[in-house]
Enzyme design. Structure first.
Site, PDB file in Angstrom:
ATOM      1  N   ASN A 127       6.771  20.546 -48.504  1.00  0.00           N
ATOM      2  CA  ASN A 127       8.035  20.369 -47.783  1.00  0.00           C
ATOM      3  C   ASN A 127       8.377  21.540 -46.875  1.00  0.00           C
ATOM      4  O   ASN A 127       9.248  21.421 -46.004  1.00  0.00           O
ATOM      5  CB  ASN A 127       9.192  20.131 -48.768  1.00  0.00           C
ATOM      6  CG  ASN A 127       9.192  18.747 -49.375  1.00  0.00           C
ATOM      7  OD1 ASN A 127       9.768  18.530 -50.436  1.00  0.00           O
ATOM      8  ND2 ASN A 127       8.544  17.782 -48.731  1.00  0.00           N
ATOM      9  N   ASP A 187      11.996   9.556 -53.170  1.00  0.00           N
ATOM     10  CA  ASP A 187      11.512   9.391 -51.800  1.00  0.00           C
ATOM     11  C   ASP A 187      12.412   8.455 -50.996  1.00  0.00           C
ATOM     12  O   ASP A 187      12.952   7.491 -51.524  1.00  0.00           O
ATOM     13  CB  ASP A 187      10.090   8.831 -51.836  1.00  0.00           C
ATOM     14  CG  ASP A 187       9.398   8.920 -50.490  1.00  0.00           C
ATOM     15  OD1 ASP A 187       9.801   9.768 -49.665  1.00  0.00           O
ATOM     16  OD2 ASP A 187       8.464   8.141 -50.252  1.00  0.00           O
TER      17      ASP A 187
END
Length: 243
Positions: free
Chosen positions: A71, A23
């Protein structure tokens, strides 16, 4: 040779499976006035460093969250980049991973994935299938809830066909219906970037995982950060619900 000192940790205190949420790539680039895609490019080298560190430590299983089912909500340009990027990373790195004895596994859904991405994932799996140094699970188009829903559908289908009885579904048999039945439970769930959430990653497998959150964005993550996380894990008293 790594510039970082590999800690000596007894095997019984090492995690057998690390789940890694990579991340902060986009934020890292934005903070530096770059395109978000530049952060993802930097993250490729970092992931390879993490793989090397796992090999040095003797950690047998690493799952990397490369592209989630959520995503797809990102901009068309970023999704297009990430599809091509994941494909090209596998193409660039598979021979090196193979030489290091890494077995590559793909965990995730096929629908919506580019055919070229699927082809590279399957090629890497086939090339490295007999390797035993460690396993790298590339989680591409993966979501924990989606995985559990898919498993539930398979179970319901078999039950409707009279091939499975309800009492046959237990905590031991349910994983047989997950994307990667042989995946061990997660011991260490590691997330850089300062965010403190699981983000729908390996929900079933992480039931008793030890969570370690670090503030660095992933492109700044080093082998030392991994070693620090494993050292923190080694100090934990894992009781699995017992007193």
């Amino acid at each position: 040779m790594s510039e970082f000192q590999v800690p000596e940790i007894p095997a019984q205190f090492l995690p057998k499976h690390i789940a890694l949420v990579m991340d902060g790539n986009g934020r890292w680039a934005t903070e530096r006035g770059m395109k978000r895609t530049e952060g993802h490019k930097r993250g490729e080298a970092v992931l390879l460093d993490v793989v090397d560190a796992c090999i040095e430590l003797g950690v047998p299983y690493l799952s990397a969250y490369a592209f989630s089912t959520e995503n797809w909500r990102r901009s068309t340009d970023e999704v297009r980049f990430l599809m091509g990027f994941n494909r090209d990373v596998l193409r660039r790195q598979r021979d090196d991973l193979h030489e290091k004895g890494v077995r590559v596994r793909w965990v995730g859904r096929r629908p919506r994935l580019w055919r070229s991405v699927i082809r590279e994932l399957e090629t890497a799996e086939e090339l490295t299938k007999d390797n035993t140094t460690m396993t790298l699970a590339m989680c591409v188009n993966y979501g924990g809830r989606a995985e559990i829903i898919d498993a539930a559908r398979d179970i319901a289908r078999l039950a409707a066909e009279g091939k499975l009885r309800p009492e046959q579904i237990t905590e031991k048999t349910f994983p047989n219906f997950l994307d990667e039945p042989d995946m061990p439970d997660v011991d260490l769930f590691l997330r850089p970037s300062g965010e403190k959430r699981t983000s729908n990653f390996l929900l079933w497998q992480s039931a008793y995982a030890e969570m370690v959150y670090q503030d660095k964005l992933f492109p700044d993550f080093t082998q030392q950060d991994l070693y620090d996380a494993v050292l923190e894990y080694a100090k934990r008293d894992r009781r699995f619900g017992s007193a």
